[in-house]
Design a protein around this motif. Structure first.
Motif, PDB file in Angstrom:
ATOM      1  N   PRO A  32       0.831  -1.207   0.000  1.00  0.00           N
ATOM      2  CA  PRO A  32       0.000   0.000   0.000  1.00  0.00           C
ATOM      3  C   PRO A  32       0.861   1.250   0.000  1.00  0.00           C
ATOM      4  O   PRO A  32       1.835   1.332   0.754  1.00  0.00           O
ATOM      5  CB  PRO A  32      -0.793  -0.123   1.308  1.00  0.00           C
ATOM      6  CG  PRO A  32      -0.850  -1.592   1.573  1.00  0.00           C
ATOM      7  CD  PRO A  32       0.415  -2.159   1.022  1.00  0.00           C
ATOM      8  N   GLU A  61      -8.028   1.164 -10.921  1.00  0.00           N
ATOM      9  CA  GLU A  61      -8.519   2.207 -10.018  1.00  0.00           C
ATOM     10  C   GLU A  61      -9.994   1.966  -9.695  1.00  0.00           C
ATOM     11  O   GLU A  61     -10.417   2.063  -8.541  1.00  0.00           O
ATOM     12  CB  GLU A  61      -8.318   3.596 -10.631  1.00  0.00           C
ATOM     13  CG  GLU A  61      -8.468   4.690  -9.590  1.00  0.00           C
ATOM     14  CD  GLU A  61      -8.147   6.079 -10.129  1.00  0.00           C
ATOM     15  OE1 GLU A  61      -8.104   6.240 -11.371  1.00  0.00           O
ATOM     16  OE2 GLU A  61      -7.942   6.994  -9.314  1.00  0.00           O
ATOM     17  N   GLY A  64     -10.536  -0.448  -7.124  1.00  0.00           N
ATOM     18  CA  GLY A  64     -10.035  -0.086  -5.793  1.00  0.00           C
ATOM     19  C   GLY A  64      -8.628  -0.570  -5.504  1.00  0.00           C
ATOM     20  O   GLY A  64      -8.170  -0.498  -4.371  1.00  0.00           O
ATOM     21  N   TYR A  65      -7.922  -1.066  -6.507  1.00  0.00           N
ATOM     22  CA  TYR A  65      -6.566  -1.563  -6.250  1.00  0.00           C
ATOM     23  C   TYR A  65      -5.543  -0.433  -6.172  1.00  0.00           C
ATOM     24  O   TYR A  65      -4.565  -0.522  -5.449  1.00  0.00           O
ATOM     25  CB  TYR A  65      -6.135  -2.572  -7.324  1.00  0.00           C
ATOM     26  CG  TYR A  65      -6.649  -3.949  -7.034  1.00  0.00           C
ATOM     27  CD1 TYR A  65      -5.920  -4.814  -6.221  1.00  0.00           C
ATOM     28  CD2 TYR A  65      -7.874  -4.376  -7.527  1.00  0.00           C
ATOM     29  CE1 TYR A  65      -6.390  -6.080  -5.922  1.00  0.00           C
ATOM     30  CE2 TYR A  65      -8.357  -5.644  -7.234  1.00  0.00           C
ATOM     31  CZ  TYR A  65      -7.615  -6.499  -6.434  1.00  0.00           C
ATOM     32  OH  TYR A  65      -8.069  -7.739  -6.135  1.00  0.00           O
ATOM     33  N   ILE A  66      -5.787   0.609  -7.002  1.00  0.00           N
ATOM     34  CA  ILE A  66      -4.832   1.722  -6.986  1.00  0.00           C
ATOM     35  C   ILE A  66      -5.588   3.049  -6.915  1.00  0.00           C
ATOM     36  O   ILE A  66      -6.816   3.081  -7.097  1.00  0.00           O
ATOM     37  CB  ILE A  66      -3.915   1.720  -8.242  1.00  0.00           C
ATOM     38  CG1 ILE A  66      -4.745   1.908  -9.522  1.00  0.00           C
ATOM     39  CG2 ILE A  66      -3.136   0.420  -8.340  1.00  0.00           C
ATOM     40  CD1 ILE A  66      -3.889   2.124 -10.763  1.00  0.00           C
ATOM     41  N   ALA A  67      -4.881   4.104  -6.603  1.00  0.00           N
ATOM     42  CA  ALA A  67      -5.466   5.442  -6.584  1.00  0.00           C
ATOM     43  C   ALA A  67      -4.557   6.353  -7.398  1.00  0.00           C
ATOM     44  O   ALA A  67      -3.350   6.365  -7.186  1.00  0.00           O
ATOM     45  CB  ALA A  67      -5.580   5.943  -5.146  1.00  0.00           C
ATOM     46  N   CYS A  74       0.131   7.146 -10.091  1.00  0.00           N
ATOM     47  CA  CYS A  74      -0.736   6.139  -9.474  1.00  0.00           C
ATOM     48  C   CYS A  74      -0.003   5.418  -8.349  1.00  0.00           C
ATOM     49  O   CYS A  74       1.188   5.128  -8.458  1.00  0.00           O
ATOM     50  CB  CYS A  74      -1.183   5.124 -10.524  1.00  0.00           C
ATOM     51  SG  CYS A  74      -2.258   5.868 -11.764  1.00  0.00           S
ATOM     52  N   ALA A  77      -3.450   1.350  -3.606  1.00  0.00           N
ATOM     53  CA  ALA A  77      -4.419   1.921  -2.672  1.00  0.00           C
ATOM     54  C   ALA A  77      -4.092   1.526  -1.242  1.00  0.00           C
ATOM     55  O   ALA A  77      -3.729   0.383  -0.973  1.00  0.00           O
ATOM     56  CB  ALA A  77      -5.824   1.451  -3.036  1.00  0.00           C
TER      57      ALA A  77
END
Lengths: 492, 492
Positions: A32, A61, A64-67, A74, A77
């Protein structure tokens, strides 16, 4: 970041990229908050279009895996507060995996605590050891025969070393032929081999209280029933031992009769004879751990239990690891009758026998004259350090603190007032870069909490002086504070 | 001979001398047939009259302790035939001392049997090992810093070596940081540490049948319930394992998946995945012992179980002891999550950690290019020897004998006709200076008795050729004899 893409796969390239990142995030390989490669870099690296990478990132995204943030890029998350429960650590099952290390304190006590002034290990300052000479021996041995590094030695030990050890022991009244000896990696392994051979779940083992932490760990790991016998100025209280044996017959009695670790006390001849008598009547074993007997400051200590043992009750452990070379770790076990072949079988099971080179390198130092000359110098140095520390303690430690007055060995045993918990002093000392061994680590059963072990031979004299002075200040501070505040009580 | 005489004692001098000799004879210090000092010498030495000594000797002779002959002197009496029963060996009590070494076969099999042609240990001929280079490293390290011999290293291992090992493993798909590694004294100690940490009395351990003798010894010494699973051309029979696990859930599965010892078989990828699946469902440990995977003769073997392990089920043991230096004995255990700190605690309890010098000396050889160059040469040499032996067997062994065709490693597994007991061949071979490992030593439970393990890498090619030819003749002779005589049956 290397991603394996199969252009002929049924899964689209976008899907393959998404899956790769999901795998890495799920497995914890990407953590994370970690940054992903930029769209431009990844597309260049994988030789695919930026659009494909962008699409994959968008999908990640959405799920919900990355932001992603415009301009910053990127990131994996960071899961919200409740997430740890939702996505458990895949290794959590290990917490429910039982093990057989009920104690293993030595490891913690010697690994914990960084500090300049190290009173915590009973080791000798490297500058005082004959490392240069052993080093030359090693260089000579290698030059003569490099194949020495390419072969296994006999399980029991190198023949030349075994003969040298037999001579060494004979000079000290122990009649053990080379065939009655086993080379071990330090006494620690000797204790361990004796325990794994003869001690099992529920067997009764007697130990001194206090005693050597590493030995407690060994017997505890074997599931032994450990009973402890206090030590006074004459060593192990054989009167109490005799009474205990009535109801709990011993399988093994572990003792450090000479310059006992941690107290420094030496067992009287009368007690030595009583101990052998107990072993005879109960047909049990004595493990005599003797790392320090050559390190006497004045008179030579009484003869070993082993030298008086006619019926093969004593497994005698002699380590040269501390006094010659911790880096060669040469020690031996001496035992008569059928015991040594059982210990040798255990050694084979444990590690297939000790390497040859260190054994051959240490051997010349065991020659009588060489050893005596060296030890005589080492004894003087150790005695001087002991005098230095006890002198400083006498002048500067609080009057309510007392200490043992050892006639040899590497350790002082400090006794604080009964209402002081030495772990407070330990922590306070650590803040001032002093590492001690809290006495509680030396008890197999209920500990006395007002002791500290000081090993005074690891530092040079300058450090030792400064360390002891600092320690005295810590003791003054702690005692003043403990006195002032409410008596500290254990919290249940 | 020193005799302590007390002139003021109530016991007359004669009585004191008699008692001294009786003590020495009873304790075995003076042995049957040993000569006593002459009357003249002893009286001069003790400064007492010859009459007193004569009287003492007469009394000893009357009581049967000594026998005197005019002109020859006095000797300790040799007890008559029945005497051993009357005067028991003082160490006899040891025979009733229980131990915890129910098996310990490795020791016997590797220690027994002198012979020129040694097929019994899976070791590599010293001339093929990089001992010269490691030797130079050692000499350099000592020249730079002899104090290396004077210090203990970290329990877990030398930092530099741990990082080198982590890189080595990463190149093979195993993502383990240095903090997830532990340096051990060969894989043998790795197996032992894993067992002493996680296996106790009654715990279920699965092993291949056959498997490595030294591992059986370890698990047996822990009091484990050992269940065995046969091996076929794809490795451990996971179908049978699955069925057994239903009724006997595993705590540990021990496997040598790649170039299995002793059969040489490599586990298929399908079985590897099934094995991991079993570990996941039963939340148990896999000990993956992998000493040989770099020693492939043709294709590289499938990836390790550890490289596919996401939940920390696998304790991976990698030894460089065999392939780089049995004299340095450097190996490592890789385990994730909380396992490695438990193994490190066990290592501290066993021997306080491995010595630093060999660790630092081996480290440079693990650098990618250096290691690859070296291994590629070693692989060729091993493959050539394997071809040599199998070629000779094909041409000269009896047609009813078969053997495995390993794709790597150091071992061949010979299968004799079912009615031949390989221990007969073992004994017959020994007479002709050939040392083999009887297959029965490789079974934790009921053995198949018609196998032999041939390690073909310990001798040079000339010895290997001659040894194999001799072995073929032994096989012919034994098979002919067994066929001719009545079938040998076990005697109850």
């Amino acid at each position: 970041m290397h991603i394996e893409l199969t252009r002929k796969s049924a899964v689209a390239l976008t899907g393959q990229i998404v899956q790769s990142f999901r795998d890495r995030i799920d497995s914890g390989l990407l953590r994370p908050g970690e940054k992903l490669p930029s769209v431009r870099n990844l597309s260049a690296f994988l030789k695919i279009s930026q659009v494909t990478v962008s699409k994959a990132y968008s999908e990640l995204e959405e799920k919900g895996y990355i932001a992603c943030t415009q301009g910053r890029g990127c990131f994996v998350a960071v899961p919200p507060e409740e997430a740890p429960a939702a996505r458990p650590n895949p290794e959590d099952w290990q917490l429910a995996l039982p093990d057989y290390l009920p104690r293993a304190q030595l490891w913690r006590h010697y690994n914990e605590g960084e500090g300049m002034y190290r009173f915590n290990t009973a080791a000798i300052q490297p500058a005082l050891l004959p490392s240069a000479e052993i080093g030359r021996n090693i260089q000579r041995l290698i030059a003569e025969d490099p194949a020495l590094l390419g072969t296994y030695g006999p399980f029991q030990g190198d023949g030349g070393l075994l003969r040298a050890l037999a001579r060494y022991l004979a000079e000290r009244g122990i009649a053990a032929g080379p065939e009655e000896l086993l080379v071990t990696s330090g006494s620690q392994q000797g204790i361990d081999l004796a325990a794994r051979t003869f001690v099992g779940p529920g067997d009764t083992v007697y130990m001194e209280a206090p005693t050597y932490t590493g030995a407690i760990d060994v017997f505890a790991s074997r599931g032994a029933k450990i009973l402890t016998v206090p030590v006074d100025a004459e060593g192990m209280r054989t009167d109490l031992l005799t009474r205990l044996c009535d109801t709990h017959p011993p399988k093994v009695i572990y003792t450090i009769p000479t310059f006992h670790n941690p107290t420094g006390v030496t067992m009287s001849m009368r007690r030595r004879q009583e101990l052998l008598e107990i072993a005879r009547s109960y047909r049990c074993l004595i493990i005599e751990d003797d790392p320090f007997s050559d390190l006497y400051y004045g008179e030579a200590p009484p003869r070993s239990l082993k030298s008086m043992d006619r019926e093969g009750h004593v497994i005698y452990l002699k380590s040269f690891s501390k006094v010659l070379s911790p880096g060669c770790r040469v020690a031996c076990a001496a035992a008569s009758g059928g015991l040594i072949s059982r210990l040798t079988a255990a050694k084979a099971t444990a590690d297939l026998g000790s390497p040859l080179l260190p054994q051959k390198a240490v051997e010349p130092l065991l020659a009588r004259r060489r050893y005596d000359t060296y030890m005589s110098g080492l004894r003087d140095a150790m005695a001087a350090r002991c005098r230095l520390v006890t002198g400083l303690l006498k002048a500067h430690a609080p009057s309510s603190v007392s200490w043992s007055d050892p006639a040899g060995g590497l350790n002082l045993w400090l006794t604080l007032p009964a209402w002081v918990d030495s772990s407070t002093v330990y922590r306070e000392a650590l803040k001032r870069s002093i590492v001690l061994l809290p006495g509680a680590a030396c008890y197999a059963a209920e500990p006395q909490r007002n002791h500290l072990r000081l090993s005074f031979t690891q530092m040079d004299e300058e450090e030792l002086r400064e360390g002891t002075m600092r320690l005295c200040r810590v003791l003054h501070d702690c005692l003043a504070r403990e006195k002032a505040g409410p008596p500290s009580k254990p919290v249940f």
